[in-house]
Design a protein around this motif. Sequence first.
Motif, PDB file in Angstrom:
ATOM      1  N   ALA A   1       1.229  -1.266  -0.095  1.00 23.93           N
ATOM      2  CA  ALA A   1       0.183   0.098   0.244  1.00 23.93           C
ATOM      3  C   ALA A   1       0.380   1.351  -0.342  1.00 23.93           C
ATOM      4  O   ALA A   1       0.553   2.219  -0.583  1.00 23.93           O
ATOM      5  N   ARG A   2       2.011   1.169   0.283  1.00 18.56           N
ATOM      6  CA  ARG A   2       3.441   2.103   0.527  1.00 18.56           C
ATOM      7  C   ARG A   2       2.866   2.980  -0.146  1.00 18.56           C
ATOM      8  O   ARG A   2       3.990   3.920  -1.218  1.00 18.56           O
ATOM      9  N   ARG A   3       3.521   2.006  -1.670  1.00 20.46           N
ATOM     10  CA  ARG A   3       4.236   1.568  -2.956  1.00 20.46           C
ATOM     11  C   ARG A   3       3.126   1.939  -3.770  1.00 20.46           C
ATOM     12  O   ARG A   3       3.067   2.136  -4.968  1.00 20.46           O
ATOM     13  N   ASN A   4       2.118   2.280  -3.276  1.00 19.18           N
ATOM     14  CA  ASN A   4       0.544   2.369  -4.029  1.00 19.18           C
ATOM     15  C   ASN A   4       0.130   1.050  -5.156  1.00 19.18           C
ATOM     16  O   ASN A   4       0.088   1.202  -6.099  1.00 19.18           O
ATOM     17  N   GLY A   5       1.097   0.042  -4.367  1.00 13.07           N
ATOM     18  CA  GLY A   5       0.420  -0.791  -5.255  1.00 13.07           C
ATOM     19  C   GLY A   5      -1.671  -1.356  -4.885  1.00 13.07           C
ATOM     20  O   GLY A   5      -2.008  -0.679  -3.946  1.00 13.07           O
ATOM     21  N   PRO A   6      -1.924  -2.060  -4.799  1.00 18.89           N
ATOM     22  CA  PRO A   6      -2.836  -3.094  -4.502  1.00 18.89           C
ATOM     23  C   PRO A   6      -3.365  -2.987  -2.660  1.00 18.89           C
ATOM     24  O   PRO A   6      -2.535  -2.866  -2.721  1.00 18.89           O
ATOM     25  N   LEU A   7      -4.641  -2.545  -3.182  1.00 18.84           N
ATOM     26  CA  LEU A   7      -4.895  -2.480  -1.301  1.00 18.84           C
ATOM     27  C   LEU A   7      -5.188  -3.724  -0.925  1.00 18.84           C
ATOM     28  O   LEU A   7      -6.233  -4.590  -1.133  1.00 18.84           O
ATOM     29  N   LEU A   8      -4.322  -4.650  -0.291  1.00 21.93           N
ATOM     30  CA  LEU A   8      -4.846  -5.719   0.179  1.00 21.93           C
ATOM     31  C   LEU A   8      -5.418  -6.009   1.738  1.00 21.93           C
ATOM     32  O   LEU A   8      -4.841  -5.086   2.786  1.00 21.93           O
ATOM     33  N   PRO A   9      -6.646  -6.934   2.266  1.00 26.27           N
ATOM     34  CA  PRO A   9      -6.405  -7.275   3.767  1.00 26.27           C
ATOM     35  C   PRO A   9      -5.161  -7.442   4.377  1.00 26.27           C
ATOM     36  O   PRO A   9      -4.597  -8.369   4.554  1.00 26.27           O
ATOM     37  N   PRO A  10      -5.435  -6.270   5.777  1.00 25.59           N
ATOM     38  CA  PRO A  10      -4.708  -6.168   6.067  1.00 25.59           C
ATOM     39  C   PRO A  10      -4.452  -6.590   7.117  1.00 25.59           C
ATOM     40  O   PRO A  10      -3.765  -6.467   8.545  1.00 25.59           O
ATOM     41  N   TYR A  11      -4.337  -8.157   7.469  1.00 27.74           N
ATOM     42  CA  TYR A  11      -4.813  -9.610   7.787  1.00 27.74           C
ATOM     43  C   TYR A  11      -3.465 -10.269   8.177  1.00 27.74           C
ATOM     44  O   TYR A  11      -3.497 -11.263   9.102  1.00 27.74           O
ATOM     45  N   GLU A  12      -2.269  -9.812   7.428  1.00 28.35           N
ATOM     46  CA  GLU A  12      -1.809 -11.324   6.646  1.00 28.35           C
ATOM     47  C   GLU A  12      -1.004 -11.547   8.458  1.00 28.35           C
ATOM     48  O   GLU A  12      -0.062 -11.807   9.006  1.00 28.35           O
ATOM     49  N   VAL A  13      -0.098 -10.079   9.465  1.00 31.08           N
ATOM     50  CA  VAL A  13       0.165  -9.857  10.082  1.00 31.08           C
ATOM     51  C   VAL A  13      -0.489 -10.978  11.326  1.00 31.08           C
ATOM     52  O   VAL A  13       0.474 -11.881  12.422  1.00 31.08           O
ATOM     53  N   GLN A  14      -1.636 -10.407  11.902  1.00 27.29           N
ATOM     54  CA  GLN A  14      -1.941 -11.446  12.716  1.00 27.29           C
ATOM     55  C   GLN A  14      -2.140 -13.114  12.122  1.00 27.29           C
ATOM     56  O   GLN A  14      -1.925 -14.289  13.372  1.00 27.29           O
ATOM     57  N   ASP A  15      -1.886 -13.085  10.884  1.00 24.04           N
ATOM     58  CA  ASP A  15      -2.591 -15.001  10.862  1.00 24.04           C
ATOM     59  C   ASP A  15      -1.201 -15.303  10.384  1.00 24.04           C
ATOM     60  O   ASP A  15      -1.182 -16.665  11.458  1.00 24.04           O
ATOM     61  N   THR A  16      -0.102 -14.810  10.459  1.00 23.68           N
ATOM     62  CA  THR A  16       1.096 -15.200  10.710  1.00 23.68           C
ATOM     63  C   THR A  16       1.176 -15.541  12.124  1.00 23.68           C
ATOM     64  O   THR A  16       1.678 -16.214  12.047  1.00 23.68           O
ATOM     65  N   LEU A  17       1.110 -14.243  12.538  1.00 25.61           N
ATOM     66  CA  LEU A  17       1.290 -14.456  14.167  1.00 25.61           C
ATOM     67  C   LEU A  17       0.670 -15.528  14.873  1.00 25.61           C
ATOM     68  O   LEU A  17       1.321 -16.532  16.071  1.00 25.61           O
ATOM     69  N   ARG A  18      -0.293 -16.210  14.798  1.00 29.48           N
ATOM     70  CA  ARG A  18      -0.976 -16.572  14.863  1.00 29.48           C
ATOM     71  C   ARG A  18      -1.073 -18.369  14.962  1.00 29.48           C
ATOM     72  O   ARG A  18      -1.108 -18.762  15.967  1.00 29.48           O
ATOM     73  N   GLN A  19      -0.448 -18.456  13.682  1.00 32.97           N
ATOM     74  CA  GLN A  19      -0.298 -19.502  13.069  1.00 32.97           C
ATOM     75  C   GLN A  19       1.436 -20.345  13.760  1.00 32.97           C
ATOM     76  O   GLN A  19       1.985 -20.941  14.427  1.00 32.97           O
ATOM     77  N   LEU A  20       2.551 -18.349  14.401  1.00 34.07           N
ATOM     78  CA  LEU A  20       3.073 -18.941  14.991  1.00 34.07           C
ATOM     79  C   LEU A  20       3.622 -19.690  16.275  1.00 34.07           C
ATOM     80  O   LEU A  20       3.864 -20.233  17.083  1.00 34.07           O
ATOM     81  N   GLN A  21       1.953 -19.176  16.688  1.00 35.82           N
ATOM     82  CA  GLN A  21       2.145 -18.806  18.376  1.00 35.82           C
ATOM     83  C   GLN A  21       1.732 -20.558  18.078  1.00 35.82           C
ATOM     84  O   GLN A  21       1.723 -21.809  19.798  1.00 35.82           O
ATOM     85  N   LYS A  22       0.977 -21.073  17.415  1.00 34.99           N
ATOM     86  CA  LYS A  22      -0.003 -22.404  17.362  1.00 34.99           C
ATOM     87  C   LYS A  22       2.030 -23.921  17.339  1.00 34.99           C
ATOM     88  O   LYS A  22       1.921 -24.246  18.281  1.00 34.99           O
ATOM     89  N   ASP A  23       2.670 -23.490  16.410  1.00 41.09           N
ATOM     90  CA  ASP A  23       3.541 -24.180  16.592  1.00 41.09           C
ATOM     91  C   ASP A  23       4.528 -23.947  17.255  1.00 41.09           C
ATOM     92  O   ASP A  23       4.988 -25.185  17.978  1.00 41.09           O
ATOM     93  N   ILE A  24       5.263 -23.081  18.263  1.00 44.48           N
ATOM     94  CA  ILE A  24       5.662 -22.360  19.196  1.00 44.48           C
ATOM     95  C   ILE A  24       4.505 -23.928  20.861  1.00 44.48           C
ATOM     96  O   ILE A  24       5.189 -24.669  21.178  1.00 44.48           O
ATOM     97  N   LEU A  25       3.207 -23.293  20.471  1.00 51.33           N
ATOM     98  CA  LEU A  25       2.958 -23.843  21.869  1.00 51.33           C
ATOM     99  C   LEU A  25       2.608 -25.577  21.761  1.00 51.33           C
ATOM    100  O   LEU A  25       3.134 -26.352  22.673  1.00 51.33           O
ATOM    101  N   GLU A  26       2.585 -26.440  20.728  1.00 47.88           N
ATOM    102  CA  GLU A  26       2.134 -27.744  20.094  1.00 47.88           C
ATOM    103  C   GLU A  26       4.076 -28.094  20.374  1.00 47.88           C
ATOM    104  O   GLU A  26       4.003 -28.988  20.464  1.00 47.88           O
TER     105      GLU A  26
END
Length: 221
Positions: free
Chosen positions: A44-69
């Motif tokens: 978005a900062r480089r004037n590209g297409p606007l993507l749903p801004p949820y990838e950080v949350q999604d990636t961290l949720r998966q990382l948390q799952k792997d750490i816990l498991e």
Amino acid sequence: MRNVHSFSFAGARLTARPSGALHWGDRNLLVVSDLHLGKSERIARRNGPLLPPYEVQDTLRQLQKDILETGAAHVVCLGDSFDDLAAAQALGEDHRAWILRLMTGRRWTWITGNHDPGAPGLPGDTVDVLTLDALTFCHIATDLDRAEVSGHYHPKAAIQLRGRAISRPCFLRDSRRLILPAYGTYTGGLRTQDRALADLMGAGARAILAGQPMVEIPMPR
């Protein structure tokens, strides 16, 4: 967890996980590569297409799952943890706090990548290369004569499954290289038939497809 794939590499017993993470049980170590946190912000900062801004949350949720498991006591991020330096600096306070919670009580190593210099403003060790026993962890595979675990290429491979072609991120391994798939939600992939990977990996290389079910096949070329 049943849907994992264990194998030996340079004398180490390792487990590939469906998320694209790698677990080294004897070292209680979890390895992930190419999180590319903040990619939607950078585009978005480089004037590209606007993507749903949820990838950080999604990636961290998966990382948390792997750490816990896995109960990992040490986490290694193999570079390109952030999409660029500005994305790291623009990380929201809630996401920064989430990362700090994941880091609490465990060792954390940031390998420098070609997109980022580490994790500015976050604790942990930032290094170019980490060596543990016979394994060397770095961002990009080299021609050095050593057993390397790296990322960077975002490999993916396709198989025929139940009558249809399935393309997935994959681990690649030969006698001295192990390349992890990209872990981040908005990270694309490079097919194993691409010259960059075909020339890099040895003739007997194998691909371990992430996802469900995990499948190991000769590396498609």
